[in-house]
Design an enzyme around this catalytic site. Structure first.
Site, PDB file in Angstrom:
ATOM      1  N   ASN A  85       1.255  -1.162  -0.150  1.00  0.00           N
ATOM      2  CA  ASN A  85       0.242  -0.224   0.080  1.00  0.00           C
ATOM      3  C   ASN A  85       0.895   1.014  -0.230  1.00  0.00           C
ATOM      4  OD1 ASN A  85      -1.867  -2.376   1.730  1.00  0.00           O
ATOM      5  ND2 ASN A  85      -2.779  -1.013  -0.202  1.00  0.00           N
ATOM      6  N   VAL A  92       2.019   7.585   0.651  1.00  0.00           N
ATOM      7  CA  VAL A  92       0.369   6.063   1.358  1.00  0.00           C
ATOM      8  C   VAL A  92      -1.036   6.490   0.982  1.00  0.00           C
ATOM      9  CG1 VAL A  92       0.238   4.886   3.101  1.00  0.00           C
ATOM     10  CG2 VAL A  92       2.291   6.361   3.480  1.00  0.00           C
ATOM     11  N   CYS A  93      -1.009   5.111   0.161  1.00  0.00           N
ATOM     12  CA  CYS A  93      -2.418   4.903   0.171  1.00  0.00           C
ATOM     13  C   CYS A  93      -3.294   4.244   1.244  1.00  0.00           C
ATOM     14  CB  CYS A  93      -2.555   4.062  -1.143  1.00  0.00           C
ATOM     15  SG  CYS A  93      -4.384   2.968  -1.826  1.00  0.00           S
ATOM     16  N   LEU A  94      -4.087   5.052   0.952  1.00  0.00           N
ATOM     17  CA  LEU A  94      -5.034   4.708   2.807  1.00  0.00           C
ATOM     18  C   LEU A  94      -6.187   4.763   3.013  1.00  0.00           C
ATOM     19  CD1 LEU A  94      -5.157   2.802   5.883  1.00  0.00           C
ATOM     20  CD2 LEU A  94      -2.965   5.612   6.902  1.00  0.00           C
ATOM     21  N   ASP A 127      -6.608  -2.613  -2.421  1.00  0.00           N
ATOM     22  CA  ASP A 127      -6.364  -2.008  -2.858  1.00  0.00           C
ATOM     23  C   ASP A 127      -4.468  -1.743  -3.049  1.00  0.00           C
ATOM     24  OD1 ASP A 127      -6.654   0.580  -3.439  1.00  0.00           O
ATOM     25  OD2 ASP A 127      -7.019   1.935  -1.654  1.00  0.00           O
TER      26      ASP A 127
END
Length: 157
Positions: A85, A92-94, A127
């Site tokens: 992620n 950061v993919c959150l 994701d």
């Protein structure tokens, strides 16, 4: 610069200095003239005990836009981490960092950093942001954890 953003970030800094999780770092950067830049923070997230991330201290930059807290900060590992992620750029993919997903203006810097620490050991495979880390995580967990441990060792304080 927005007065609302600066006021909120000054409050965040004060709250952080009073109480923050052990081992975490969150400090506004300095401008060339020595004044504090509340829109750009240098942070560090420790790897959680009992996980392959343990022992590492992972540096992260948090960049705030003028419309903060209406919009979330951009959080970017510097250097980028091997993680499903984390984009190759380090971003950061959150979901709590995405305006159209779970971001809420009440979310604090402390909550963001704790959320990212949690994400490190519990990737969201729905994701993915980094193909190599995602593929290895899904297909060969032993190899994935070996790479994570090596990364933690590389970034130990």
């Amino acid at each position: 610069m927005s007065g609302i953003a600066l006021s909120r970030l000054a409050q965040e800094r004060k709250a952080w200095r009073k109480d923050h999780p052990f081992g975490f770092v969150a400090v506004p950067t300095k401008n060339p003239d020595g004044t504090m830049n509340l829109m750009n923070w240098e942070c560090a997230i420790p790897g959680k005990k009992g996980t392959p991330w343990e022992g590492g201290l992972f540096k992260l930059r948090m960049l705030f836009k003028d419309d903060y807290p209406s919009s979330p900060p951009k959080c970017k590992f510097e250097p980028p981490l091997f993680h499903p992620n984390v984009y190759p750029s380090g971003t950061v993919c959150l979901s709590i960092l995405e305006e159209d997903k779970d971001w809420r203006p009440a979310i604090t810097i402390k909550q963001i950093l704790l959320g990212i620490q949690e994400l490190l050991n519990e990737p969201n495979i729905q994701d993915p942001a980094q193909a190599e880390a995602y593929t290895i995580y899904c297909q060969n967990r032993v190899e994935y954890e070996k790479r994570v441990r090596a990364q933690a060792k590389k970034f130990s304080p």
